[in-house]
Motif scaffolding. Structure first.
Motif, PDB file in Angstrom:
ATOM      1  N   THR A 277       0.603  -0.813  -0.102  1.00 14.27           N
ATOM      2  CA  THR A 277      -0.111   0.171   0.204  1.00 14.27           C
ATOM      3  C   THR A 277       0.964   1.388   0.222  1.00 14.27           C
ATOM      4  OG1 THR A 277      -1.523  -1.208   0.895  1.00 14.27           O
ATOM      5  CG2 THR A 277      -1.871   1.233   1.058  1.00 14.27           C
ATOM      6  N   GLU A 278       2.070   1.050   1.052  1.00 15.85           N
ATOM      7  CA  GLU A 278       3.042   2.360   1.077  1.00 15.85           C
ATOM      8  C   GLU A 278       3.590   2.498  -0.381  1.00 15.85           C
ATOM      9  OE1 GLU A 278       5.168   1.395   3.796  1.00 15.85           O
ATOM     10  OE2 GLU A 278       3.851   2.276   5.599  1.00 15.85           O
ATOM     11  N   LEU A 279       4.088   1.581  -1.610  1.00 14.02           N
ATOM     12  CA  LEU A 279       4.604   1.427  -2.592  1.00 14.02           C
ATOM     13  C   LEU A 279       3.576   1.827  -3.417  1.00 14.02           C
ATOM     14  CD1 LEU A 279       6.605  -2.417  -2.162  1.00 14.02           C
ATOM     15  CD2 LEU A 279       7.111   0.909  -2.772  1.00 14.02           C
ATOM     16  N   ASP A 280       2.351   1.569  -3.699  1.00 13.29           N
ATOM     17  CA  ASP A 280       1.114   2.088  -4.058  1.00 13.29           C
ATOM     18  C   ASP A 280       1.098   3.033  -4.073  1.00 13.29           C
ATOM     19  OD1 ASP A 280       1.368  -0.366  -5.861  1.00 13.29           O
ATOM     20  OD2 ASP A 280      -0.981  -1.010  -4.609  1.00 13.29           O
ATOM     21  N   GLU A 281       0.984   4.373  -3.182  1.00 13.56           N
ATOM     22  CA  GLU A 281       0.950   5.753  -2.744  1.00 13.56           C
ATOM     23  C   GLU A 281       1.852   6.090  -3.403  1.00 13.56           C
ATOM     24  OE1 GLU A 281      -0.110   5.644   1.451  1.00 13.56           O
ATOM     25  OE2 GLU A 281      -1.911   5.062   1.166  1.00 13.56           O
ATOM     26  N   ALA A 282       3.720   5.705  -2.712  1.00 15.84           N
ATOM     27  CA  ALA A 282       4.350   6.480  -3.032  1.00 15.84           C
ATOM     28  C   ALA A 282       4.958   6.169  -4.965  1.00 15.84           C
ATOM     29  CB  ALA A 282       5.811   5.735  -2.616  1.00 15.84           C
ATOM     30  N   ARG A 283       4.423   5.685  -5.649  1.00 12.28           N
ATOM     31  CA  ARG A 283       3.907   5.567  -6.698  1.00 12.28           C
ATOM     32  C   ARG A 283       2.873   6.618  -7.847  1.00 12.28           C
ATOM     33  NH1 ARG A 283       1.019   2.712  -9.922  1.00 12.28           N
ATOM     34  NH2 ARG A 283      -0.172   1.782  -8.482  1.00 12.28           N
ATOM     35  N   LEU A 284       1.802   6.233  -6.823  1.00  9.68           N
ATOM     36  CA  LEU A 284       0.438   7.275  -7.014  1.00  9.68           C
ATOM     37  C   LEU A 284       1.348   8.585  -6.902  1.00  9.68           C
ATOM     38  CD1 LEU A 284      -2.140   8.019  -8.589  1.00  9.68           C
ATOM     39  CD2 LEU A 284      -2.326   7.314  -6.233  1.00  9.68           C
ATOM     40  N   VAL A 285       1.659   9.158  -5.715  1.00 12.05           N
ATOM     41  CA  VAL A 285       2.461  10.813  -5.991  1.00 12.05           C
ATOM     42  C   VAL A 285       3.614  10.833  -6.631  1.00 12.05           C
ATOM     43  CG1 VAL A 285       3.630  11.636  -4.304  1.00 12.05           C
ATOM     44  CG2 VAL A 285       1.678  10.427  -2.922  1.00 12.05           C
ATOM     45  N   ALA A 286       4.972  10.306  -6.700  1.00 19.00           N
ATOM     46  CA  ALA A 286       5.495  10.255  -7.960  1.00 19.00           C
ATOM     47  C   ALA A 286       5.507  10.081  -9.536  1.00 19.00           C
ATOM     48  CB  ALA A 286       6.438   8.917  -8.063  1.00 19.00           C
ATOM     49  N   GLU A 287       4.085   9.432  -9.939  1.00 20.78           N
ATOM     50  CA  GLU A 287       3.485  10.313 -11.150  1.00 20.78           C
ATOM     51  C   GLU A 287       2.377  11.214 -11.268  1.00 20.78           C
ATOM     52  OE1 GLU A 287       0.714   6.609 -12.046  1.00 20.78           O
ATOM     53  OE2 GLU A 287       2.019   5.276 -12.086  1.00 20.78           O
ATOM     54  N   GLN A 288       2.307  11.590 -10.051  1.00 24.33           N
ATOM     55  CA  GLN A 288       1.791  12.702  -9.798  1.00 24.33           C
ATOM     56  C   GLN A 288       2.697  13.908 -10.385  1.00 24.33           C
ATOM     57  OE1 GLN A 288      -0.870  12.399  -6.537  1.00 24.33           O
ATOM     58  NE2 GLN A 288      -2.361  11.888  -7.687  1.00 24.33           N
ATOM     59  N   GLN A 289       3.050  13.953  -9.486  1.00 24.88           N
ATOM     60  CA  GLN A 289       4.703  14.579  -9.635  1.00 24.88           C
ATOM     61  C   GLN A 289       4.835  14.988 -10.297  1.00 24.88           C
ATOM     62  OE1 GLN A 289       7.070  13.562  -6.211  1.00 24.88           O
ATOM     63  NE2 GLN A 289       6.100  14.555  -4.158  1.00 24.88           N
ATOM     64  N   ASN A 290       5.685  13.639 -11.288  1.00 25.22           N
ATOM     65  CA  ASN A 290       5.751  13.140 -12.579  1.00 25.22           C
ATOM     66  C   ASN A 290       4.975  13.667 -13.920  1.00 25.22           C
ATOM     67  OD1 ASN A 290       8.559  12.959 -14.801  1.00 25.22           O
ATOM     68  ND2 ASN A 290       6.685  11.806 -15.264  1.00 25.22           N
ATOM     69  N   ALA A 291       3.807  14.426 -14.048  1.00 27.67           N
ATOM     70  CA  ALA A 291       2.826  14.771 -14.666  1.00 27.67           C
ATOM     71  C   ALA A 291       2.769  16.230 -14.477  1.00 27.67           C
ATOM     72  CB  ALA A 291       1.248  14.063 -14.778  1.00 27.67           C
ATOM     73  N   GLY A 292       3.256  16.420 -13.112  1.00 28.17           N
ATOM     74  CA  GLY A 292       3.234  18.000 -12.478  1.00 28.17           C
ATOM     75  C   GLY A 292       4.291  18.604 -13.509  1.00 28.17           C
ATOM     76  N   LYS A 293       5.335  17.532 -13.217  1.00 22.78           N
ATOM     77  CA  LYS A 293       6.488  18.227 -13.774  1.00 22.78           C
ATOM     78  C   LYS A 293       6.527  18.529 -15.650  1.00 22.78           C
ATOM     79  CE  LYS A 293       9.145  15.560 -15.088  1.00 22.78           C
ATOM     80  NZ  LYS A 293      10.029  15.064 -16.198  1.00 22.78           N
ATOM     81  N   SER A 294       5.824  17.331 -16.045  1.00 25.16           N
ATOM     82  CA  SER A 294       5.838  17.570 -17.073  1.00 25.16           C
ATOM     83  C   SER A 294       4.514  18.466 -18.802  1.00 25.16           C
ATOM     84  CB  SER A 294       4.865  15.893 -18.204  1.00 25.16           C
ATOM     85  OG  SER A 294       6.298  14.975 -17.776  1.00 25.16           O
ATOM     86  N   ARG A 295       4.264  18.947 -17.425  1.00 26.65           N
ATOM     87  CA  ARG A 295       3.184  19.945 -17.489  1.00 26.65           C
ATOM     88  C   ARG A 295       3.686  21.230 -17.441  1.00 26.65           C
ATOM     89  NH1 ARG A 295      -1.031  16.484 -15.331  1.00 26.65           N
ATOM     90  NH2 ARG A 295      -0.427  17.698 -12.529  1.00 26.65           N
ATOM     91  N   PHE A 296       3.932  21.277 -16.069  1.00 27.25           N
ATOM     92  CA  PHE A 296       4.855  22.747 -16.612  1.00 27.25           C
ATOM     93  C   PHE A 296       5.746  22.613 -17.599  1.00 27.25           C
ATOM     94  CE2 PHE A 296       8.953  24.418 -14.875  1.00 27.25           C
ATOM     95  CZ  PHE A 296       8.396  25.986 -14.508  1.00 27.25           C
TER      96      PHE A 296
END
Length: 530
Positions: A277-296
């Protein structure tokens, strides 16, 4: 071995006594010699060890017993008791399996002696000697039996104690292993349980219970299906929430053991589930951050291109002196501004493309065109840079048409990035070769240089965004997006990129994409040169 040697010594002493007494019949000495020979053979085979050696020794005793019995009057003679010697020898070896062989061999020896007495005239012994030989045979056979049975009993007790110790050790290991091991019926009834039960359960209370009692109501159907699968297919695995702990998580692995028995391993997977569960949450956060970085990056790249185009436009006007002459120094500055702007625009375009690809917003603009034209255009564009660097740039394009359904700009970008990278790492006097050919419906673009090469450590990293190789001078010449864009464009077309390199000899980068249109009829061949 001692048992056999003791019997040999007793018989040898008896034979010696007969010789010293004088007048001993030869047949009696021969009978005693047969027993001595069997004793020596048995001692030798006992020393060697092994099941076959022991069996051979028992057979040798049977032959000796039959021979001694025949030589002294048959089954009615004084040494008839030696027919039991094979059974005593089987007991002396301490192996219960040999008792059956010893008994059969003894019966066979007695049968041979009886048949000999019935069909042949056997020697008879005088009364004093016959009595003495009878006592000798009975005494040695009796003592041999006793000693053999004592050895057999000791062996059986030792094996029994060893078996008990082994069973205790095994049960102790089972009770202390970290999982709960169960023997159960396919219906779920638990027969035995060993090991550590999940939190809230007691191992000793589980025997006789049904597995479904430990499973939460929502997961019972899944567990019952797993039991049926294990019984039918041989194995199954299922996860469930235990009935006693709504926050728990158990993993049950089942294996078939026999026609009506299953073995199961149950472990408490609460910690594993928490980590997942912790890994899934960390992966989701990383994906969101990466998507935000890409949009930026995509937004910033778009915003930067507008003023940069103006800078390049004005610098180009100054370079061409459209509004009158200016000093050489200002003209040089205008050239530098335009060159720097072009380089910056190239980096921004790369960042914009990579951001779109990472954000999964890049769309291919497919069209039909000859891939040789796109690659030849890149060769013409890079010719001047190669000449200024003193590098021989040559193209080896297919003589046949390479009609492709692909994104023309992406194909150009692939060729441009590969050639630019090769020129960057090739010293003056080297060469860069660009080839394009058909492999059925696959377009293969390959760029080979005679440059410095790439180490295996760098080769494993290259192709990922913002990864660079080479020295500081080469790293300053780009953002590390060239090869990652090549790989991304290739994969968008359903292909991929491979690299092969040797330090000091050069590098070959190959891109293969299934984008070529099947040829219906041959066209006029031509050679496309850059």
């Amino acid at each position: 071995m001692i048992w056999h040697l003791a019997w040999a010594l007793a018989m040898a002493a008896a034979a010696g006594a007969l010789v010293l007494r004088g007048g001993a019949p030869v047949v009696d000495l021969a009978a005693l010699g047969a027993v001595v020979a069997a004793s020596v053979i048995g001692a030798f085979l006992a020393g060697i060890g092994g099941e076959s050696g022991a069996a051979t020794a028992v057979v040798a005793w049977a032959a000796a017993g039959a021979s001694a019995c025949l030589l002294t009057g048959g089954t009615g003679g004084p040494m008839a008791a030696l027919c039991l010697a094979p059974l005593a020898a089987g007991a002396a070896f301490g192996r219960p399996k040999l008792l059956g062989l010893g008994a059969a061999a003894g019966v066979a020896a007695a049968a041979v002696a009886a048949m000999g007495g019935a069909f042949a005239l056997l020697p008879k012994n005088a009364e004093p000697l016959a009595t003495w030989l009878s006592l000798l045979a009975l005494g040695t056979t009796g003592l041999g039996f006793a000693a053999g049975l004592v050895a057999l009993q000791g062996r059986v007790r030792g094996e029994g104690a060893l078996a008990r110790d082994t069973e205790l050790s095994l049960r102790e290991a089972l009770d202390h292993q970290p999982q709960l091991l169960m023997s159960l019926y396919p219906g779920g009834r638990i027969l035995e349980a060993f090991g550590e039960a999940p939190i809230g359960l007691q191992t000793h209370e589980m025997t006789g219970r049904n597995l479904a009692e430990m499973v939460g109501a929502e997961d019972r159907t899944a567990v019952e299906d797993a039991l049926m699968r294990a019984a039918a297919e041989g194995s199954a695995e299922v996860v469930f929430v235990p009935a006693h702990d709504p926050q728990g998580w158990c993993v049950l692995t089942l294996r078939r053991m026999g026609a009506s028995r299953l073995v199961g391993a149950l472990r408490d997977a609460r910690a594993q589930r928490r980590r997942e569960t912790e890994l899934d949450e960390a992966r989701l956060v990383a994906e969101q951050q990466n998507a935000g970085k890409s949009r930026f990056l995509a937004n910033m790249s778009h915003e930067l291109r507008t003023p940069l185009n103006a800078i390049m436009g004005f610098s180009d006007i100054m370079r061409q002196r459209l509004f009158g002459p200016m000093s050489d120094r200002y003209a040089e500055y205008a050239d530098l501004i335009h060159e720097s702007g072009a380089h910056l625009l190239e980096l921004i375009n790369d960042v914009l493309d990579m951001s779109k690809i990472e954000a999964e917003r890049f769309e291919l603009a497919r069209e039909d065109f000859d891939a040789r034209d796109a690659i030849a255009a890149v060769l013409r564009l890079m010719r001047g840079q190669a000449d200024r660097a003193g590098i021989n740039l040559k193209g080896e394009l297919s003589a046949d048409s390479l009609e492709a359904e692909a994104d023309r700009r992406a194909i150009k970008q692939i060729a441009f990035n590969l050639v630019s990278n090769a020129l960057k790492f090739t010293p003056r006097g080297g060469s860069v070769t660009v080839s394009a050919r058909r492999d059925e419906e696959v377009l293969e673009i390959s760029v080979t240089d005679t440059g410095v090469g790439i180490s295996s450590e760098d080769l494993a990293r290259l192709g990922r965004p913002y990864e660079q190789a080479g020295g500081a001078e080469q790293r300053q010449a780009g953002a590390g997006l060239g090869l990652s864009l090549v790989r991304a464009f290739a994969r968008l077309h359903g292909g991929d990129m491979t690299m092969a390199s040797t330090l000091g000899e050069g590098t070959t980068v190959t891109v293969r994409m299934p984008v070529l249109i099947p040829q219906v009829e041959p066209r006029v061949s031509r050679i496309a040169e850059g």
